[in-house]
Structures are given as structure tokens and as C-alpha cells.
Design an enzyme around this catalytic site. Structure first.
Site, PDB file in Angstrom:
ATOM      1  N   GLY A  12      24.560 -11.287  13.960  1.00  0.00           N
ATOM      2  CA  GLY A  12      23.735 -10.057  13.960  1.00  0.00           C
ATOM      3  C   GLY A  12      24.470  -8.761  14.362  1.00  0.00           C
ATOM      4  O   GLY A  12      25.441  -8.849  14.769  1.00  0.00           O
ATOM      5  N   GLN A  13      23.593  -7.640  14.245  1.00  0.00           N
ATOM      6  CA  GLN A  13      24.155  -6.284  14.422  1.00  0.00           C
ATOM      7  C   GLN A  13      24.686  -6.316  15.796  1.00  0.00           C
ATOM      8  O   GLN A  13      26.184  -6.074  15.990  1.00  0.00           O
ATOM      9  CB  GLN A  13      23.262  -5.194  14.274  1.00  0.00           C
ATOM     10  CG  GLN A  13      24.056  -3.851  14.406  1.00  0.00           C
ATOM     11  CD  GLN A  13      22.943  -2.716  14.831  1.00  0.00           C
ATOM     12  OE1 GLN A  13      21.788  -3.023  15.229  1.00  0.00           O
ATOM     13  NE2 GLN A  13      23.287  -1.481  14.540  1.00  0.00           N
ATOM     14  N   ASP A  53      19.438 -23.404  16.022  1.00  0.00           N
ATOM     15  CA  ASP A  53      17.971 -23.053  15.960  1.00  0.00           C
ATOM     16  C   ASP A  53      17.516 -23.048  17.406  1.00  0.00           C
ATOM     17  O   ASP A  53      17.122 -23.919  18.067  1.00  0.00           O
ATOM     18  CB  ASP A  53      17.038 -24.105  15.173  1.00  0.00           C
ATOM     19  CG  ASP A  53      15.621 -23.778  15.173  1.00  0.00           C
ATOM     20  OD1 ASP A  53      15.294 -22.565  15.682  1.00  0.00           O
ATOM     21  OD2 ASP A  53      14.712 -24.432  14.682  1.00  0.00           O
ATOM     22  N   TYR A 143       6.501  -6.550  17.700  1.00  0.00           N
ATOM     23  CA  TYR A 143       8.143  -6.651  18.374  1.00  0.00           C
ATOM     24  C   TYR A 143       7.713  -5.985  19.722  1.00  0.00           C
ATOM     25  O   TYR A 143       8.258  -6.602  20.768  1.00  0.00           O
ATOM     26  CB  TYR A 143       8.906  -6.056  17.561  1.00  0.00           C
ATOM     27  CG  TYR A 143      10.310  -5.562  18.119  1.00  0.00           C
ATOM     28  CD1 TYR A 143      11.268  -6.673  18.197  1.00  0.00           C
ATOM     29  CD2 TYR A 143      10.778  -4.465  18.226  1.00  0.00           C
ATOM     30  CE1 TYR A 143      12.529  -6.452  18.699  1.00  0.00           C
ATOM     31  CE2 TYR A 143      11.874  -4.138  18.935  1.00  0.00           C
ATOM     32  CZ  TYR A 143      12.797  -4.871  19.011  1.00  0.00           C
ATOM     33  OH  TYR A 143      14.069  -4.917  19.425  1.00  0.00           O
ATOM     34  N   LYS A 147       8.542  -7.796  23.388  1.00  0.00           N
ATOM     35  CA  LYS A 147       9.484  -7.254  24.491  1.00  0.00           C
ATOM     36  C   LYS A 147       9.002  -6.910  25.722  1.00  0.00           C
ATOM     37  O   LYS A 147       9.389  -7.126  26.729  1.00  0.00           O
ATOM     38  CB  LYS A 147      10.102  -5.988  23.820  1.00  0.00           C
ATOM     39  CG  LYS A 147      11.121  -6.357  22.682  1.00  0.00           C
ATOM     40  CD  LYS A 147      12.218  -7.174  23.116  1.00  0.00           C
ATOM     41  CE  LYS A 147      13.150  -7.695  21.957  1.00  0.00           C
ATOM     42  NZ  LYS A 147      13.983  -8.465  22.203  1.00  0.00           N
ATOM     43  N   ILE A 173      20.320   1.566  17.603  1.00  0.00           N
ATOM     44  CA  ILE A 173      22.022   1.360  17.829  1.00  0.00           C
ATOM     45  C   ILE A 173      22.388   1.593  16.447  1.00  0.00           C
ATOM     46  O   ILE A 173      22.243   0.961  15.410  1.00  0.00           O
ATOM     47  CB  ILE A 173      22.405  -0.012  18.437  1.00  0.00           C
ATOM     48  CG1 ILE A 173      21.525  -0.479  19.694  1.00  0.00           C
ATOM     49  CG2 ILE A 173      23.941  -0.369  18.494  1.00  0.00           C
ATOM     50  CD1 ILE A 173      21.666   0.289  20.687  1.00  0.00           C
TER      51      ILE A 173
HETATM   52  C1  AKB Z   1      13.957  -1.604  15.761  1.00  0.00           C
HETATM   53  O1  AKB Z   1      14.236  -0.531  15.449  1.00  0.00           O
HETATM   54  O2  AKB Z   1      13.132  -2.266  16.079  1.00  0.00           O
HETATM   55  C2  AKB Z   1      15.115  -1.707  16.936  1.00  0.00           C
HETATM   56  C3  AKB Z   1      14.679  -1.429  18.371  1.00  0.00           C
HETATM   57  C4  AKB Z   1      14.408   0.203  18.808  1.00  0.00           C
HETATM   58  O3  AKB Z   1      14.503  -1.974  19.068  1.00  0.00           O
HETATM   59  N1  AKB Z   1      16.233  -1.082  16.615  1.00  0.00           N
END
Ligand code: AKB
Length: 317
Positions: A12-13, A53, A143, A147, A173
Site C-alpha cells: 500500500g501507499q 491474511d 474508519y 481508529k 499523505i
Molecule cells: C483518509 O483520507 O481516509 C486517510 C486518512 C486521513 O487517514 N488518508
């Protein structure tokens, strides 16, 4: 056999750049790259690579024992925009993989963990400017929820089981080698690709949406600095606020126009606008700066110069 580092999500990035940087520092055989599939030929070819995985504890453990891994960077995750399309999948992937790695550390199979958090832990009720380390956190995306909860678990495992897990709240990023996938800040990478390929770009955020951003070289530097810091110097065991610059789509477009004067941008905000609107526009990262001497290098024009130069070269290869 010397102890090694495993990067999960190495195609990934950010994972690919960390793999590259760590292989340069420690030697290619010291750093095991892994991902769910071989989607980054350069990473697969440049040192040991394993298909893993990361939702399967035993699969990670097998790899850890095979190579005598002591440190894991867990970079696999579903990001903010994709997470909204597949909420349960995002919850499952982001949390199961974190528990697997934390439990490997708790069970003393490994010693150290890096796990990325994000500005997505913040929400609309968070102070928007110069957002403090400790503040109201009511994320509205799946998301962001993973986090925020993940941060709590990291701190819990540190306090209760002595696990050495370190984390950064990454801003958006910007990088040229590997594209990001499924994030809200992805526009700030896409815009450079389109400037070179098409001379125009339709942005999915509105022109005055200011978000915290950072160049990849700074993000890698911050990560390595945190991982090399003396644990006695660290005051945060959830996740450190981390910042470099903030800009809007209009500002990045102006920066590109200094080099490509005919570059054209249109704005067609979609569902990602709501996500961006819920996030801070700047971050107070003074604890990172005092605890482990963090400072960034790249401003917007320096990023633009590098991105256009590198992508132009890449296009010519
Ligand atoms: C996103 O845009 O979901 C990510 C982040 C800011 O964690 N790049």
C-alpha cells in the site's frame, strides 16, 4: 538469527515506502514485506515477501516464527471513503488485524508494534483549528471509529500488558510512487497525476476545504523517529497528533499552476465532502515536537515541485 521487522500491508501507499526505507537502513533480508496479494511488483521483488491474511492470527504468527520477527508495522486498513461503502468489512478488517498484532505482542511472540491512527479520529464536535492532542473525539466515519477505538486498545495493552505499541495520527499523505486507495485526502495525490496526464482535474472536495496534509518523506521520517525514540521519552501511548501543513484544493491548484500555468480545476463535491467537513483543518502536534523532536521539512510548493518532477519522470519510463 537476528531479529527482523514485518510490514503488513506492504504493497500500500505508506507500507511500501516504509518497507523501502527500512530495507535501505537495515538491509533487504531484515525486512519482511507482506500483503493479502502481490499488488506491488517493486516491493515483491526487492526482498522477502509473504502473502498473509492479517485477519488470521496463526498466519501472522507462522511468518513471525519463520523469520524471527520482533517488530510489526500493521499498515493494512480500509480507509475513510471505502469504509463508508463497506462499514462491517472496515470494522472487521481494521479491528481484527489490530487485535491479532497486539495479542502477538501481549503473548511475547513479538516485542514492538507500529499501528497508524489518523486525523479521522476527530469529528464535527472537535475544535477545528490547531486541534489539541486531548480533546472531544466523536468521529462520524466507520474508519474514524476504528481508529479511535484502536487507540484506546493500544493504550490499554500498553498500560495493562506492557505492550510497546506506538502510533501516529497521520494527516493526508502525498506521495508519487504508490497511489493511496479509498481515502478522503486522496484528491491531493490524484490532482498531480491528472495535472500531468490531462492538464485538468475534477476535484471531489470543494475548493475551500482545508485539511492537514504531509509529504511521504516527512511521514516516513516521523514514523522512524517515533519507533527509534526512547520509550521513557514518550508521554502518549494511544497515538500522537502529527502535522506538517494544511491547504485547500484551490491552494494546491495554485501551487501546480506556478509550474503548469494552463492547469484547470473544476469542483464536484461528492459524499467525501461530508467526511472532510467533519475533520480538523489544522493539528497541534507540539507533544510530538517536544517528546521526540519531530519537525517537518516539506511545504506545499516543495511538495508540488517533487510530485510533478517525479511523476513526469515516471510517465517517461
Ligand atoms: C483518509 O483520507 O481516509 C486517510 C486518512 C486521513 O487517514 N488518508
Amino acid at each position: 538469527m537476528t531479529s527482523k521487522t514485518l510490514i503488513i500491508g506492504a504493497c500500500g501507499q505508506i507500507g511500501s515506502e516504509l518497507t523501502r526505507a527500512l530495507r535501505e537502513i537495515h538491509g533487504k533480508d531484515q525486512v519482511i514485506a507482506s500483503d493479502i496479494k502481490e499488488s506491488n511488483p517493486e516491493i515483491v521483488a526487492s526482498g522477502p515477501f509473504e502473502i498473509i491474511d492479517a485477519k488470521d492470527y496463526e498466519e501472522i504468527k507462522h511468518c513471525v516464527e519463520k523469520y524471527n520477527v520482533k517488530t510489526i508495522y500493521l499498515m493494512a486498513a480500509l480507509l475513510s471513503a471505502t469504509g463508508e461503502k463497506y462499514p462491517e468489512k472496515a470494522w472487521d478488517l481494521n479491528m481484527t488485524t489490530l487485535f491479532n498484532v497486539l495479542n502477538l505482542a501481549k503473548n511475547k511472540v513479538i516485542e514492538t508494534v507500529f499501528w497508524p491512527s489518523s486525523i479521522a479520529v476527530f469529528g464535527p464536535s472537535t475544535p477545528k483549528s490547531n486541534t489539541p492532542q486531548h480533546t472531544i473525539m466523536e468521529p462520524t466515519t466507520v474508519y474514524g471509529i476504528t481508529k479511535q477505538v484502536g487507540e484506546r486498545w493500544c493504550e490499554y495493552y500498553h498500560k495493562n500488558y506492557g505492550v510497546d505499541v506506538r502510533s501516529l495520527r497521520y494527516p493526508g499523505i502525498i506521495s508519487w510512487r504508490t497511489k493511496p486507495g479509498g481515502g478522503t485526502t486522496d484528491y491531493a495525490v490524484e490532482i498531480y497525476h491528472k495535472a500531468i496526464e490531462a492538464g485538468s482535474y475534477t476535484c471531489f472536495l470543494s475548493e475551500n476545504t482545508s485539511l492537514p496534509m504531509m509529504y511521504m518523506d516527512d511521514a516516513v521520517q516521523a514514523t522512524l523517529q517515533l519507533m527509534n525514540a526512547n520509550s521513557a521519552d514518550l508521554s502518549i501511548w494511544s497515538s500522537y497528533n502529527l502535522a506538517a501543513i494544511s491547504f485547500t484544493p484551490a491552494e494546491i491548484a495554485d501551487s501546480i499552476k506556478k509550474i503548469i500555468p494552463d492547469f484547470k480545476v473544476e469542483y464536484a463535491p461528492d459524499f467525501r465532502q461530508n467526511i472532510a467537513d467533519s475533520w480538523p483543518n489544522s493539528i497541534d502536534d507540539s507533544l510530538a515536537r517536544t517528546d521526540w523532536n519531530w519537525s517537518h521539512t516539506f511545504n506545499l510548493d516543495a511538495i508540488t515541485q517533487e510530485m510533478l518532477q517525479k511523476l513526469d519522470k515516471k510517465a517517461l519510463i
